[in-house]
Design an enzyme around this catalytic site. Sequence first.
Site, PDB file in Angstrom:
ATOM      1  N   HIS A   1      -4.769   9.620   1.028  1.00 55.50           N
ATOM      2  CA  HIS A   1      -4.826   8.703   2.171  1.00 55.50           C
ATOM      3  C   HIS A   1      -5.530   9.372   3.358  1.00 55.50           C
ATOM      4  O   HIS A   1      -4.919   9.670   4.380  1.00 55.50           O
ATOM      5  CB  HIS A   1      -3.410   8.286   2.552  1.00 55.50           C
ATOM      6  CG  HIS A   1      -3.333   6.958   3.230  1.00 55.50           C
ATOM      7  ND1 HIS A   1      -3.604   6.773   4.561  1.00 55.50           N
ATOM      8  CD2 HIS A   1      -3.018   5.722   2.740  1.00 55.50           C
ATOM      9  CE1 HIS A   1      -3.448   5.507   4.880  1.00 55.50           C
ATOM     10  NE2 HIS A   1      -3.089   4.828   3.791  1.00 55.50           N
TER      11      HIS A   1
ATOM     12  N   ASP B   1       0.825  -1.218   0.000  1.00 53.26           N
ATOM     13  CA  ASP B   1       0.000   0.000   0.000  1.00 53.26           C
ATOM     14  C   ASP B   1       0.858   1.267   0.000  1.00 53.26           C
ATOM     15  O   ASP B   1       2.013   1.258   0.421  1.00 53.26           O
ATOM     16  CB  ASP B   1      -0.884   0.052   1.251  1.00 53.26           C
ATOM     17  CG  ASP B   1      -2.088  -0.866   1.170  1.00 53.26           C
ATOM     18  OD1 ASP B   1      -2.183  -1.643   0.201  1.00 53.26           O
ATOM     19  OD2 ASP B   1      -2.922  -0.810   2.080  1.00 53.26           O
ATOM     20  N   ASP B   2       0.231   2.360  -0.449  1.00 53.11           N
ATOM     21  CA  ASP B   2       0.677   3.754  -0.230  1.00 53.11           C
ATOM     22  C   ASP B   2       1.642   4.312  -1.267  1.00 53.11           C
ATOM     23  O   ASP B   2       2.030   5.482  -1.167  1.00 53.11           O
ATOM     24  CB  ASP B   2       1.283   3.954   1.155  1.00 53.11           C
ATOM     25  CG  ASP B   2       0.279   3.763   2.269  1.00 53.11           C
ATOM     26  OD1 ASP B   2      -0.902   3.505   1.971  1.00 53.11           O
ATOM     27  OD2 ASP B   2       0.674   3.872   3.454  1.00 53.11           O
TER      28      ASP B   2
ATOM     29  N   HIS C   1      -5.906   2.430  -4.197  1.00 52.61           N
ATOM     30  CA  HIS C   1      -5.935   2.703  -2.757  1.00 52.61           C
ATOM     31  C   HIS C   1      -6.640   4.029  -2.452  1.00 52.61           C
ATOM     32  O   HIS C   1      -6.660   4.465  -1.304  1.00 52.61           O
ATOM     33  CB  HIS C   1      -4.500   2.735  -2.226  1.00 52.61           C
ATOM     34  CG  HIS C   1      -4.382   2.556  -0.742  1.00 52.61           C
ATOM     35  ND1 HIS C   1      -5.233   1.758  -0.003  1.00 52.61           N
ATOM     36  CD2 HIS C   1      -3.492   3.073   0.159  1.00 52.61           C
ATOM     37  CE1 HIS C   1      -4.875   1.797   1.275  1.00 52.61           C
ATOM     38  NE2 HIS C   1      -3.829   2.574   1.398  1.00 52.61           N
TER      39      HIS C   1
ATOM     40  N   TYR D   1      -6.374   2.961   5.343  1.00 49.62           N
ATOM     41  CA  TYR D   1      -6.530   2.473   6.720  1.00 49.62           C
ATOM     42  C   TYR D   1      -7.432   1.235   6.803  1.00 49.62           C
ATOM     43  O   TYR D   1      -7.737   0.770   7.897  1.00 49.62           O
ATOM     44  CB  TYR D   1      -7.079   3.562   7.645  1.00 49.62           C
ATOM     45  CG  TYR D   1      -6.249   4.807   7.691  1.00 49.62           C
ATOM     46  CD1 TYR D   1      -5.066   4.847   8.417  1.00 49.62           C
ATOM     47  CD2 TYR D   1      -6.630   5.944   6.991  1.00 49.62           C
ATOM     48  CE1 TYR D   1      -4.288   6.000   8.446  1.00 49.62           C
ATOM     49  CE2 TYR D   1      -5.859   7.096   7.017  1.00 49.62           C
ATOM     50  CZ  TYR D   1      -4.682   7.126   7.744  1.00 49.62           C
ATOM     51  OH  TYR D   1      -3.910   8.263   7.768  1.00 49.62           O
TER      52      TYR D   1
ATOM     53  N   HIS E   1       3.806  -2.225   3.217  1.00 49.03           N
ATOM     54  CA  HIS E   1       3.807  -0.864   2.677  1.00 49.03           C
ATOM     55  C   HIS E   1       5.137  -0.590   1.980  1.00 49.03           C
ATOM     56  O   HIS E   1       6.201  -0.883   2.539  1.00 49.03           O
ATOM     57  CB  HIS E   1       3.586   0.166   3.799  1.00 49.03           C
ATOM     58  CG  HIS E   1       2.243   0.033   4.462  1.00 49.03           C
ATOM     59  ND1 HIS E   1       1.982  -0.947   5.407  1.00 49.03           N
ATOM     60  CD2 HIS E   1       1.105   0.742   4.307  1.00 49.03           C
ATOM     61  CE1 HIS E   1       0.723  -0.836   5.809  1.00 49.03           C
ATOM     62  NE2 HIS E   1       0.164   0.178   5.163  1.00 49.03           N
TER      63      HIS E   1
END
Length: 248
Positions: free
Chosen positions: A115, A60-61, A111, A152, A206
Site C-alpha cells: 500500500h 480494500d486493504d 489492490h 489511495y 475497508h
Amino acid sequence: MPVQPVHVTAGRAAIALVPLAAMTAAHIGPAVTWLPGLRRRLLPRLAGTGRADHVALTFDDGPDPASTPHFLDALDGLGVRATFFVLGESVVRHPPLTREIVERGHELAVHGWAHDRPWLPSPVRDAAELARTVRAVTDIAGSRPRWYRPPYGILTSGRWAAARRCGLTTVLWSAWGRDWTADATAASVRTTIESELRGGGTLLLHDSDRTSAAGCWHAALGALPEVVAACRGAGLSVGPLAEHGMGP
C-alpha cells in the site's frame, strides 16, 4: 576557458528540466481521476458506475485476520456478497483467509502488492508487483482476478498500463465512508455514504486498519447493516462488481 553568463547557464538548466517535467506529468497526470465528481461525470466506468438497480460493495486493504473474519460473518448474516481488493503481501501471508473469502462466496480483486504512494515513476516495478499479486491471488484462491484499484485511488500511467497488461479492469469508486480516520464512527460512515451513494454506484469501505487509523474498521463494520438496509429500502440490490453490469 570562457565563463558562461549566468542567464545562459540558467537557460540551459531549464531546458534540461523540460523532459523530466513532461515525464513526471505523464506519470502522475491520470491521478486527477481521484476527484470523485470529475470521475463520475467524465469516466463513469472508472468510477464503478454499473446497473442502476445495483450497488457494488467493495472492501480494500485486506486480508487481515484481526478484522476480515468479522466482515465475512456480518456479510453472511446480511446475505450479501462483496468484492475484496486485496494486497499481495497480505495474501501470501494469510493464504487460508484468502481462500476463505472466496469459499464464502465473495470476489477477490487486486489492490497492489503493498500500500504505497506512487509519486515517482517506476513502470518496471509497477508491472512486476502487479503481475506478482495476480499470480499470488490466482495460485492461492484458484481464480484469476478481474479488477484493480490502486492504493489511495492514485492512478498513474504506469499502474494503468500494468493493469492492462495483466488483463485487469481498473475501478475506483463513486462513494466511500471515510472509514479510515481515527474519529470515524458507524454513524459518521453511514451519513457520509448516504450523501453520495446512488443506484449504479460502487461503495468503498475497508476491512483492515493496517494502512489507516488503529481500530477504524469497527466503524465500517458497525455501519454495514444499516447501509445495506438503506440500499434495499431504496429498491437496490447489493453485491460484488461481478454482478454490477460493467462487462468484462
